[in-house]
Design an enzyme around this catalytic site. Sequence first.
Site, short mmCIF file in Angstrom:
data_model
loop_
_atom_site.label_atom_id
_atom_site.label_comp_id
_atom_site.label_asym_id
_atom_site.label_seq_id
_atom_site.Cartn_x
_atom_site.Cartn_y
_atom_site.Cartn_z
NE ARG A 171 -4.20 5.45 9.88
CZ ARG A 171 -4.58 4.59 8.94
NH1 ARG A 171 -3.83 3.54 8.65
NH2 ARG A 171 -5.71 4.78 8.29
CD GLU A 214 -2.89 -1.28 2.31
OE1 GLU A 214 -2.84 -0.43 3.22
OE2 GLU A 214 -3.59 -2.30 2.38
CG HIS A 232 -8.67 6.26 1.52
ND1 HIS A 232 -8.67 5.96 0.18
CD2 HIS A 232 -8.06 5.22 2.14
CE1 HIS A 232 -8.08 4.78 0.01
NE2 HIS A 232 -7.70 4.32 1.19
CG HIS A 254 -9.42 6.74 5.67
ND1 HIS A 254 -10.37 5.76 5.45
CD2 HIS A 254 -8.26 6.08 5.92
CE1 HIS A 254 -9.81 4.57 5.55
NE2 HIS A 254 -8.52 4.73 5.85
NE ARG A 273 -4.37 6.12 3.12
CZ ARG A 273 -4.65 5.20 4.04
NH1 ARG A 273 -5.17 5.57 5.19
NH2 ARG A 273 -4.43 3.93 3.80
C1 SIN Z 1 -7.13 1.12 2.50
O1 SIN Z 1 -7.42 -0.07 2.41
O2 SIN Z 1 -6.90 1.78 1.51
C2 SIN Z 1 -7.11 1.78 3.85
C3 SIN Z 1 -6.00 1.27 4.68
C4 SIN Z 1 -5.72 2.15 5.88
O3 SIN Z 1 -6.49 3.05 6.18
O4 SIN Z 1 -4.67 1.97 6.48
#
Ligand code: SIN
Length: 502
Positions: free
Chosen positions: A368, A114, A231, A333, A280
């Site tokens: 985060r 991610e 997000h 988010h 993010r």
């Molecule tokens: C996601 O699945 O994109 C969110 C993961 C997260 O908030 O750490």
Amino acid sequence: MSVRPTPPIVVVGAGVAGLSAALALAPRPVLLVCERPPGEGGATPLAAGGLAAALAAGDSVADHAEDTLLAGHGNDREAVRVLVAGAADAVAWLEAQGVRFDRAADRRYAFGREGGHRRARILHAGGDATGAAIARSLAAAARATPSIRVLDGLRVDGVRLGTDGRVCGVLALDAAGVRHALDGAAVLLACGGIAGLFADRTGPAGLQGLGLSVAQAVGARLRDLPFVQFHPTALALEARASDGRRSLITEALRGAGAVLRDRRGQRLMAAHPLGDLAPRDQVARAVAAADGPWLDTSPCAPDWPAAFPSTVAAIARHGLAIGDPLPVCAAQHFHMGGVASDLDGATSVPGLFAVGECAANGAHGANRLASNSLLEGVVYGRRAAAALAAATSRPRPSATRRFAPGAEPEALATLRLRLSAALGPVRRRSELLRLLPTLAADTRQHTIARALVIATLAQRGNLGAHQWHAADAPVAVPISLWPGSPAAHHGQRPGSGRSVRP
Ligand code: SIN
């Protein structure tokens, strides 16, 4: 001689942090106070990402720490060290509670990737339904633990203090409107974030900053309030889930190869060294600024639909499938700010502890890193439980502090729209200054909103998830100075801003 029974710990919230703490406290008695039954409410069952842990061959705790720091800007280094160093043990503990993490054909863990992670290190359980899998297992374990008394259907609306000034309990209303006083040796807040104060959000409507209200009621220090995470890939279609939240298109899809594009088909993140897997905050701002952003899932591999069951179900409600272009937008988010706590969850007020999203111990900095929040809940929930073992005396309750009343539905809807408009990925001072006088109502939610706006106005520079509009910013971060470079750290560090006691 009679032996006095050990007083319980009052745990508020039954998501990953609260359940981890309650289980780790056993056989110490726990009153687990929550609105919905354990495992059903809050953000944990919605968590589509996974749990970050440096367990893959060639990975290291040091690399996980470094990625957390690069994404976060100004994190508390010791809080990061404790978080990432605790990941292996957290995984083993979750497995002992019944969580089954996904494995590859060779039976080794299947690691996903991610944003902000330099390598694949995310563990999933049931694909993108990891939060639900963890919530189910921990809730079942809690129900099977005799020392945990589950008190669901309760809405906390006040705090109890002992003769010595220690926090020793909460007041909570049941569905019939009867108020209960629930007392113990100490109170642990694990009651989630502030999603329900925003119109555009991925989290549940019911999370409306309860932890902040408790802290405000007893004068506990708050920190990092301006750092609200957005997000980048919420599903931008009008129909939403029943409580108004937007469906989340997990970042793991980008980890598997999906890319963000604008209306003309241009890639949004092509200039970033990490491309679509940039941290993010940066991707969210790119999406917020883009014309017609969408997620290109055409590189879809045959295993994607099975790996992303939650996303598949969410987009299917709109007649879409993986492989189709998915319209996306940025949506609230996560809150990096919260009740200031130390590495054992202790707050500035004796008897009051906080862990999980409602707490702020500096581990996440100003932004985060993906999939560090389930980890945080387990690591810090268990640490707080260990620290709470020392709380053995039962203070005599002598005072109560009730919260301001909750906002009426219409006022709450207006507040959500206003916060979403003014406290988004890019903020304007003029808008926040215009917003402030409209937040004067004496409700619990307006009190929190005022604290958020005042703290944001006090934030000098851009940092992590907080960014001023170019016209407002005293120091703009040129796009070439991608965070990670020391030159990009212009803002107030998280934790260095003033404490907020409105
Ligand atoms: C996601 O699945 O994109 C969110 C993961 C997260 O908030 O750490």
